[in-house]
Design a protein around this motif. Structure first.
Motif, short mmCIF file in Angstrom:
data_model
loop_
_atom_site.label_atom_id
_atom_site.label_comp_id
_atom_site.label_asym_id
_atom_site.label_seq_id
_atom_site.Cartn_x
_atom_site.Cartn_y
_atom_site.Cartn_z
N ARG A 12 6.04 -3.17 -0.86
CA ARG A 12 6.55 -3.55 0.45
C ARG A 12 5.78 -4.68 1.11
NH1 ARG A 12 6.20 1.97 2.71
NH2 ARG A 12 7.50 3.06 1.26
N TYR A 13 4.45 -4.68 0.95
CA TYR A 13 3.61 -5.58 1.75
C TYR A 13 2.82 -6.59 0.93
CZ TYR A 13 4.75 -2.19 5.33
OH TYR A 13 5.43 -1.38 6.19
N GLY A 14 2.89 -6.52 -0.37
CA GLY A 14 2.14 -7.45 -1.20
C GLY A 14 0.82 -6.84 -1.66
N ARG A 15 0.16 -7.58 -2.50
CA ARG A 15 -1.08 -7.10 -3.14
C ARG A 15 -2.21 -6.97 -2.13
NH1 ARG A 15 -2.82 -4.43 -7.27
NH2 ARG A 15 -4.73 -5.16 -8.20
N PHE A 16 -2.97 -5.89 -2.24
CA PHE A 16 -4.17 -5.68 -1.44
C PHE A 16 -5.37 -6.05 -2.30
CE2 PHE A 16 -1.10 -2.65 0.37
CZ PHE A 16 -1.11 -3.09 1.68
#
Length: 123
Positions: A12-16
Motif C-alpha cells: 500500500r505505501y511502498g518499501r520501508f
C-alpha cells in the motif's frame, strides 16, 4: 501474521527502509533470520529470557519489572516505535496502544497500521 501485515503495508505505501521489532519473545527475534533477504529488521540487544518466566499473572505483579534497566528497555522500544512511519502490532497489548499513540503524536497525524488481532480503538 506480522510478516503478512508488513507485506500488506509495503504494497500500500511502498518499501520501508527498516522494520523495528519490539518483542519480549526471544523466539520471534530468532525467526527474523528467515526474512533477512526480504526485510532489514532491527531490534534492541536485550536479554529476552528475562521475560519468559511462565508467570501467568502478567507483568503487573512482578516487582523485578520496576528495575531501571527494564523500564529503560520498554521506554526505548516505545520511543523507537514512535519514530517509525508505520505500525504492525497487537492492540491486545497496552504497549502497542502507547507506542501507536506516541507515533501519532510525534508525526502529528495518524500513521499507517495493521493490527494482527483487535481493531484500534476497541473497547
Amino acid at each position: 501474521s506480522y510478516i503478512k501485515a508488513a507485506r500488506r503495508l509495503e504494497r500500500r505505501y511502498g518499501r520501508f527502509d527498516k522494520i523495528f521489532l519490539a518483542t519480549d519473545d526471544q523466539h520471534v527475534v530468532a525467526a527474523t533470520k528467515n526474512f533477512a533477504n526480504e526485510f532489514d529488521i532491527v531490534f534492541q540487544d536485550i536479554d529476552r529470557g528475562f521475560y519468559d518466566s511462565n508467570d501467568h499473572n502478567g507483568v503487573d505483579v512482578r516487582p523485578d519489572f520496576n528495575e531501571v534497566s527494564r523500564i529503560r528497555e520498554i521506554t526505548s522500544d516505545i520511543w523507537a516505535m514512535g519514530h517509525c512511519h508505520a505500525f504492525v502490532g497487537s492492540f491486545a497489548s497496552s504497549v502497542a496502544w502507547v507506542a501507536y499513540e506516541f507515533m501519532v503524536a510525534h508525526h502529528g497525524k495518524f500513521m499507517p497500521f495493521e493490527s494482527v488481532d483487535m481493531a484500534y480503538g476497541h473497547s
